[in-house]
Design a protein around this motif. Structure first.
Motif, mmCIF file in Angstrom:
data_model
loop_
_atom_site.group_PDB
_atom_site.id
_atom_site.type_symbol
_atom_site.label_atom_id
_atom_site.label_comp_id
_atom_site.label_asym_id
_atom_site.label_seq_id
_atom_site.Cartn_x
_atom_site.Cartn_y
_atom_site.Cartn_z
ATOM 1 N N LEU A 8 3.841 5.692 -8.358
ATOM 2 C CA LEU A 8 4.066 6.623 -7.083
ATOM 3 C C LEU A 8 4.355 6.388 -6.221
ATOM 4 C CD1 LEU A 8 -0.302 7.721 -8.358
ATOM 5 C CD2 LEU A 8 1.808 9.148 -9.137
ATOM 6 N N ARG A 9 5.102 6.968 -5.460
ATOM 7 C CA ARG A 9 4.997 6.255 -3.655
ATOM 8 C C ARG A 9 4.899 6.812 -2.652
ATOM 9 N NH1 ARG A 9 9.638 3.419 -5.582
ATOM 10 N NH2 ARG A 9 10.822 3.458 -7.636
ATOM 11 N N GLU A 10 3.943 6.476 -1.729
ATOM 12 C CA GLU A 10 3.930 7.164 -0.205
ATOM 13 C C GLU A 10 2.875 8.618 -0.319
ATOM 14 O OE1 GLU A 10 4.790 5.845 2.158
ATOM 15 O OE2 GLU A 10 6.415 4.402 0.958
ATOM 16 N N ALA A 11 3.114 9.430 0.159
ATOM 17 C CA ALA A 11 2.258 10.428 -0.429
ATOM 18 C C ALA A 11 1.694 10.597 -1.677
ATOM 19 C CB ALA A 11 2.607 11.431 1.000
ATOM 20 N N ALA A 12 2.307 10.677 -2.039
ATOM 21 C CA ALA A 12 1.977 11.028 -3.457
ATOM 22 C C ALA A 12 0.613 10.171 -4.000
ATOM 23 C CB ALA A 12 3.313 11.048 -4.698
ATOM 24 N N LEU A 13 1.108 8.630 -3.817
ATOM 25 C CA LEU A 13 -0.027 7.612 -3.445
ATOM 26 C C LEU A 13 -0.970 7.921 -2.582
ATOM 27 C CD1 LEU A 13 -1.023 5.535 -4.649
ATOM 28 C CD2 LEU A 13 0.515 3.359 -3.623
ATOM 29 N N THR B 230 3.209 18.319 -10.573
ATOM 30 C CA THR B 230 2.990 18.092 -9.149
ATOM 31 C C THR B 230 4.190 17.348 -8.599
ATOM 32 O OG1 THR B 230 0.576 17.201 -10.080
ATOM 33 C CG2 THR B 230 0.964 16.387 -8.017
ATOM 34 N N GLU B 231 3.381 18.242 -7.095
ATOM 35 C CA GLU B 231 4.674 17.887 -6.186
ATOM 36 C C GLU B 231 3.869 18.066 -4.361
ATOM 37 O OE1 GLU B 231 7.472 20.535 -5.091
ATOM 38 O OE2 GLU B 231 8.567 21.078 -7.991
ATOM 39 N N ILE B 232 4.066 16.351 -4.072
ATOM 40 C CA ILE B 232 3.252 16.141 -2.693
ATOM 41 C C ILE B 232 4.509 15.853 -1.739
ATOM 42 C CG2 ILE B 232 2.251 14.362 -1.444
ATOM 43 C CD1 ILE B 232 0.895 15.937 -4.363
ATOM 44 N N GLN B 233 4.269 16.191 -0.556
ATOM 45 C CA GLN B 233 5.249 16.315 -0.158
ATOM 46 C C GLN B 233 5.435 15.014 0.915
ATOM 47 O OE1 GLN B 233 4.527 19.465 3.869
ATOM 48 N NE2 GLN B 233 6.902 18.248 4.664
ATOM 49 N N GLY B 234 6.493 14.532 0.752
ATOM 50 C CA GLY B 234 6.847 13.450 1.866
ATOM 51 C C GLY B 234 6.613 11.974 0.704
ATOM 52 N N GLY B 235 6.119 12.229 -0.494
ATOM 53 C CA GLY B 235 5.797 11.290 -1.659
ATOM 54 C C GLY B 235 6.559 11.921 -2.861
ATOM 55 N N ILE B 236 6.897 11.075 -3.361
ATOM 56 C CA ILE B 236 7.182 10.700 -5.156
ATOM 57 C C ILE B 236 6.626 10.344 -6.219
ATOM 58 C CG2 ILE B 236 9.690 9.750 -6.384
ATOM 59 C CD1 ILE B 236 10.714 9.486 -3.641
ATOM 60 N N LEU B 237 6.376 11.337 -7.404
ATOM 61 C CA LEU B 237 6.281 10.523 -8.817
ATOM 62 C C LEU B 237 7.081 11.233 -9.116
ATOM 63 C CD1 LEU B 237 4.169 13.349 -6.495
ATOM 64 C CD2 LEU B 237 3.363 13.110 -9.533
ATOM 65 N N ASP B 238 7.633 9.027 -10.006
ATOM 66 C CA ASP B 238 8.235 9.017 -10.457
ATOM 67 C C ASP B 238 7.763 9.822 -11.689
ATOM 68 O OD1 ASP B 238 8.667 7.292 -8.528
ATOM 69 O OD2 ASP B 238 9.335 5.275 -9.394
ATOM 70 N N LYS B 239 9.583 9.812 -12.158
ATOM 71 C CA LYS B 239 9.359 10.788 -13.790
ATOM 72 C C LYS B 239 10.612 9.373 -15.062
ATOM 73 C CE LYS B 239 8.125 15.010 -12.371
ATOM 74 N NZ LYS B 239 9.025 15.972 -12.154
ATOM 75 N N GLY C 27 0.447 -0.977 -0.432
ATOM 76 C CA GLY C 27 -0.061 -0.289 -0.225
ATOM 77 C C GLY C 27 0.347 0.822 -0.229
ATOM 78 N N HIS C 28 2.209 0.841 -0.221
ATOM 79 C CA HIS C 28 2.515 2.781 0.461
ATOM 80 C C HIS C 28 3.492 2.544 -1.862
ATOM 81 C CE1 HIS C 28 3.218 2.794 4.083
ATOM 82 N NE2 HIS C 28 2.996 1.328 4.238
ATOM 83 N N VAL C 29 3.430 1.468 -2.567
ATOM 84 C CA VAL C 29 3.793 2.236 -3.972
ATOM 85 C C VAL C 29 2.766 1.451 -4.792
ATOM 86 C CG1 VAL C 29 4.526 0.427 -4.155
ATOM 87 C CG2 VAL C 29 5.872 2.292 -5.215
ATOM 88 N N GLY C 30 2.527 2.148 -5.693
ATOM 89 C CA GLY C 30 1.427 1.782 -6.752
ATOM 90 C C GLY C 30 2.084 2.383 -8.157
ATOM 91 N N ALA C 31 0.936 2.261 -9.252
ATOM 92 C CA ALA C 31 1.577 2.651 -10.569
ATOM 93 C C ALA C 31 -0.341 2.898 -11.355
ATOM 94 C CB ALA C 31 1.869 2.003 -11.393
ATOM 95 N N ALA C 32 -0.506 4.578 -11.941
ATOM 96 C CA ALA C 32 -1.591 4.860 -12.600
ATOM 97 C C ALA C 32 -1.679 5.114 -14.159
ATOM 98 C CB ALA C 32 -2.061 6.022 -11.560
#
Length: 405
Positions: A181-186, A162-171, A143-148
């Motif tokens: 999408l990782r952590e707070a981004a997810l 898009t920037e989410i504090q505590g999260g990562i949107l992979d590029k 539940g801490h990483v996913g793909a959309a």
């Protein structure tokens, strides 16, 4: 006296075994021999002959997601898949068998890429291969990483900016979103998926409660705010209890991502222990890092198999200190999700600071607490903190420990 169970092997869980137990108003009122307990009854007492069978007190699940479990009964189940191709095939079959109209969400859960022959984390292209006409989210088992897919990213308004504090949107190398999408981004992504209403929430709670009851589970600590707002959840539980349809005693964990969310909840004057006989507010839930499988658990040193990566710290130390101080002052117990030693150290530092400033009889706890050393464990013990561990993580993470660390 409402009910007596007799002629059984009754384990009291205090080291004694008795023949009979008396229940009054839902509470165990007496235990002892058949003669002792049957003498407490009268003509109106219900008597149940156990015929020598074993009786145990109801089990408590200390770490559950009641609502999410029920939602997963009807979602795309990806547990046990062994390849990206398996995810795609199962996803397409799910859409076909469900006759899912275009535009309806497809939410898959439970895959573990570490079990794949080629252990590569699925990205947005995998979700896209399932469907481009349905918004698709694939949620890893942790539940801490996913793909959309692209449609899902558009619907929740996630872009490369898009920037989410505590999260990562992979590029990718060109700066475009990969869909991972990782952590707070997810978490933020999930919060923008359309929510269910009160009636559907009630149905889900009932279905999951019946499922839990079948395994002897009668109470739980559960975090359910991923799927619905707090107001919807409170109304659903209140209506079920009023109608006599709630068969689980619930201690609800209130997940608070940021200080403003925490303060908004505290303004409602609900505190640990607030509620009824079947539904109580338990604690504030703070997610401080990710998972070992996704390499987002926050470590004090780099991952051995991913140099330069120490995982994801959801909060800075000062941010966590502030969150803990606010909850602690308000008499709210805190459950910290913390797996890596970096995150665990942050949690211990924050609780130590709060206790020094304002010592209280609040038993904060660390959920998972997988990677630590003797010094950290000693500090946890001195603070009187609880450690809430789950055997299921032994099975999923035992093969990862050596390569990761």
């Amino acid at each position: 006296m409402k009910c007596i169970f007799y002629n059984g092997i009754i384990r009291t869980m205090t080291g004694t075994t008795v023949q009979a137990v008396a229940i009054e108003e839902g509470i165990i009122s007496a235990v002892g021999s058949d003669d002792e307990i049957l003498a407490l009854g009268n003509s109106e007492t219900e008597k149940v002959d156990l015929k020598g069978q074993c009786l145990l007190p109801g089990f408590n699940d200390s770490h559950c997601h009641l609502l999410l479990t029920g939602m997963n009964f009807v979602r795309l189940d990806l547990k046990g898949v062994t390849s990206v191709e398996g995810i795609i095939a199962r996803g397409r079959r799910y859409i076909e068998e469900s006759a899912l109209p275009e535009g309806q969400w497809v939410i898959g859960f439970g895959f573990d890429q570490n079990q794949f022959d080629n252990p590569v984390l699925p990205d947005g292209s995998v979700a896209e291969a399932i469907s481009s006409s349905h918004p698709v989210l694939l949620d890893r088992i942790c539940g801490h990483v996913g793909a959309a897919n692209r449609l899902a990213l558009r619907q929740v308004k996630f872009t490369a900016q898009t920037e989410i504090q505590g999260g990562i949107l992979d590029k990718d190398a060109n700066g475009n979103l990969t869909g991972i999408l990782r952590e707070a981004a997810l978490d933020c992504f999930k919060s923008r998926i359309p929510k269910v209403g009160v009636e559907e929430t009630m149905s889900i709670i009932q279905a999951t409660s019946s499922y839990a009851n079948a395994f002897g589970i009668t109470s739980m600590q559960t975090d359910d705010l991923e799927g619905v707002p707090l107001e919807t959840l409170l109304e659903a539980f209140a209506r079920l209890e009023k109608e006599g349809k709630l068969t689980i005693r619930v201690f609800e964990e209130v997940q608070a991502a940021r200080r403003q969310v925490l303060e908004r909840f505290l303004s409602k004057e609900m505190r640990t222990g607030w509620g009824s006989n079947y539904f109580k507010i338990g604690n504030i839930k703070l997610l401080t890092d990710g998972s070992l499988g996704a390499r987002t658990a926050y470590l004090r040193q780099d991952y051995s198999d991913d140099p330069g990566n120490q995982g994801v710290a959801i909060y800075s130390q000062s941010e966590l200190d502030e969150m803990v101080e606010v909850a602690h002052k308000a008499d709210m117990q805190i459950a910290f999700h913390a797996i890596g030693d970096g995150a665990i150290e942050q949690c211990v530092n924050a609780v130590e600071k709060a206790m020094i400033a304002n010592s209280k009889d609040l038993r904060h706890r660390i959920v998972h607490c997988q990677i630590a050393d003797e010094e950290l464990f000693d500090r946890i013990k001195k603070l009187g903190m609880g450690v809430d561990i789950q055997p299921s993580f032994t099975a999923s993470d035992m093969l990862l420990v050596e390569p990761r660390l």
